[in-house]
Write a protein that holds these residues in place. Structure first.
Motif, PDB file in Angstrom:
ATOM      1  N   GLY A  93       2.117   9.717   6.688  1.00 43.41           N
ATOM      2  CA  GLY A  93       1.099   9.040   7.501  1.00 43.41           C
ATOM      3  C   GLY A  93      -0.066   8.351   6.841  1.00 43.41           C
ATOM      4  N   LEU A  94      -0.385   8.870   5.600  1.00 44.05           N
ATOM      5  CA  LEU A  94      -1.401   8.427   4.755  1.00 44.05           C
ATOM      6  C   LEU A  94      -1.276   6.667   4.525  1.00 44.05           C
ATOM      7  N   LYS A  95      -2.139   5.935   4.704  1.00 44.78           N
ATOM      8  CA  LYS A  95      -1.990   4.565   4.443  1.00 44.78           C
ATOM      9  C   LYS A  95      -3.265   4.193   3.388  1.00 44.78           C
ATOM     10  N   GLU A  96      -2.672   3.040   2.788  1.00 45.51           N
ATOM     11  CA  GLU A  96      -3.660   2.669   1.857  1.00 45.51           C
ATOM     12  C   GLU A  96      -4.521   1.432   2.738  1.00 45.51           C
ATOM     13  N   ASN A  97      -5.793   1.313   2.216  1.00 48.57           N
ATOM     14  CA  ASN A  97      -6.598   0.184   2.867  1.00 48.57           C
ATOM     15  C   ASN A  97      -6.260  -0.980   2.296  1.00 48.57           C
ATOM     16  N   THR A  98      -5.750  -1.903   3.288  1.00 46.14           N
ATOM     17  CA  THR A  98      -5.404  -3.277   2.947  1.00 46.14           C
ATOM     18  C   THR A  98      -6.640  -4.233   2.927  1.00 46.14           C
ATOM     19  N   ILE A 108      11.161  10.727   0.933  1.00 49.16           N
ATOM     20  CA  ILE A 108       9.713  10.570   1.336  1.00 49.16           C
ATOM     21  C   ILE A 108       8.786  10.090  -0.126  1.00 49.16           C
ATOM     22  N   GLY A 109       8.041   9.170   0.125  1.00 54.12           N
ATOM     23  CA  GLY A 109       7.497   8.686  -1.117  1.00 54.12           C
ATOM     24  C   GLY A 109       6.286   7.793  -0.673  1.00 54.12           C
ATOM     25  N   GLY A 110       5.417   7.420  -1.454  1.00 54.62           N
ATOM     26  CA  GLY A 110       4.103   6.984  -1.327  1.00 54.62           C
ATOM     27  C   GLY A 110       4.235   5.284  -1.718  1.00 54.62           C
ATOM     28  N   ASN A 111       3.594   4.607  -0.967  1.00 55.51           N
ATOM     29  CA  ASN A 111       3.489   3.112  -1.135  1.00 55.51           C
ATOM     30  C   ASN A 111       4.718   2.486  -0.645  1.00 55.51           C
ATOM     31  N   GLN A 112       5.296   3.192   0.546  1.00 50.13           N
ATOM     32  CA  GLN A 112       6.511   2.599   1.049  1.00 50.13           C
ATOM     33  C   GLN A 112       5.906   2.030   2.289  1.00 50.13           C
ATOM     34  N   SER A 113       5.992   0.676   2.270  1.00 46.24           N
ATOM     35  CA  SER A 113       5.133  -0.040   3.494  1.00 46.24           C
ATOM     36  C   SER A 113       3.855   0.120   3.469  1.00 46.24           C
ATOM     37  N   ASN A 114       3.099   0.516   2.109  1.00 44.99           N
ATOM     38  CA  ASN A 114       1.971   0.883   2.041  1.00 44.99           C
ATOM     39  C   ASN A 114       1.166   2.217   2.581  1.00 44.99           C
ATOM     40  N   MET A 115       2.157   3.097   2.536  1.00 42.52           N
ATOM     41  CA  MET A 115       1.911   4.431   3.187  1.00 42.52           C
ATOM     42  C   MET A 115       2.846   5.448   2.698  1.00 42.52           C
ATOM     43  N   VAL A 116       2.455   6.666   3.004  1.00 42.32           N
ATOM     44  CA  VAL A 116       3.640   7.983   2.704  1.00 42.32           C
ATOM     45  C   VAL A 116       4.392   8.096   4.065  1.00 42.32           C
TER      46      VAL A 116
END
Length: 252
Positions: free
Chosen positions: A101-106, A201-209
């Protein structure tokens, strides 16, 4: 540390009261025996059976635990579910799941502080979350588990140069694929119950984990990055999972 007060537990109170009645009041017992209220042959049974039974009864009566946290449950569900930790899970997978659920700040003017922490700890020369960070996520999870990761951890395709190549996916292995303009890297977490696709499970998958579904053929390689040269045989029995709907995610 707070001292435990045993008198707060019925499994202590009940047999103690019983012992007091049947042991500390011999006059009453003697009187009861004389009057045949309690036959002599039952005296030993009372001490050997009744007291343990009272203790078990005390255990089974719901009681507030001595160190139970005092929660203000006003306006919230009082059934608080605490997941049981899977002690057989891989350390890097435990870490990966913590960040679901962690998201990058776009916004491009601010950045997720957790991702910035990963970058700083791993020694990145940049401090923003717009550069694809799937490799950063995988490297962070491996690092926290004490597992070696690629020198160029920020390049997804560099993950094919380290670890041990696997003939088929195993739970917790690193999956590497190509994409337009680069690559993508993630962990294999299971197999979808409906489609049979891999759940990763991965990071930066649609800008999130998050979890996402992939065809096994989507990946260029599967590699084992554990502390051993190969995974345990049981890791090839991928968990069957359901509820994952992300069949296509952006990875750039």
């Amino acid at each position: 540390m707070n001292k435990v007060n045993p008198w707060q537990f019925l499994q202590v109170k009940l047999p103690t009261w019983g012992l007091f009645i049947f042991g500390a009041l011999p006059v009453i017992i003697e009187f009861a025996m004389d009057k045949q209220f309690i036959p002599t042959e039952y005296h030993a049974i009372i001490l050997a059976v009744v007291l343990p039974v009272l203790r078990e009864i005390g255990k089974r009566i719901p009681q507030r635990e001595l160190h139970e946290p005092q929660l203000n449950l006003t306006g919230v569900n009082t059934l608080i579910s605490v997941p049981v930790a899977n002690t057989s899970d891989l350390a890097w997978m435990v870490e990966a799941k913590k960040h679901l659920g962690l998201k990058e700040n776009t916004s491009k003017t601010a950045h997720n502080p957790t991702i910035l922490k990963w970058l700083k700890t791993l020694g990145a020369w940049w401090q923003e979350d717009e550069t694809p960070w799937c490799g950063t996520f995988v490297a962070w999870c491996l690092k926290t588990a004490g597992v070696a990761y690629p020198k160029h951890w920020y390049r997804a395709l560099d993950y094919v140069n380290y670890g041990s190549k696997l003939a088929k996916p195993a739970y917790g292995c690193v999956a590497i694929k190509t994409r337009n303009g680069g690559g993508h890297v993630c962990f294999v977490a299971g197999r979808d119950s409906k489609t049979g696709k891999l759940v990763c499970i991965g990071g930066n998958q649609s800008n999130m984990v998050c979890y996402a579904l992939y065809n096994e053929s989507d990946f260029h390689e599967f590699r084992w990055y554990g502390k051993t040269n190969r995974p345990a045989d049981s890791r090839y029995n991928l968990p069957v999972l359901s509820g994952v709907t992300s069949t296509k995610v952006t990875e750039a």
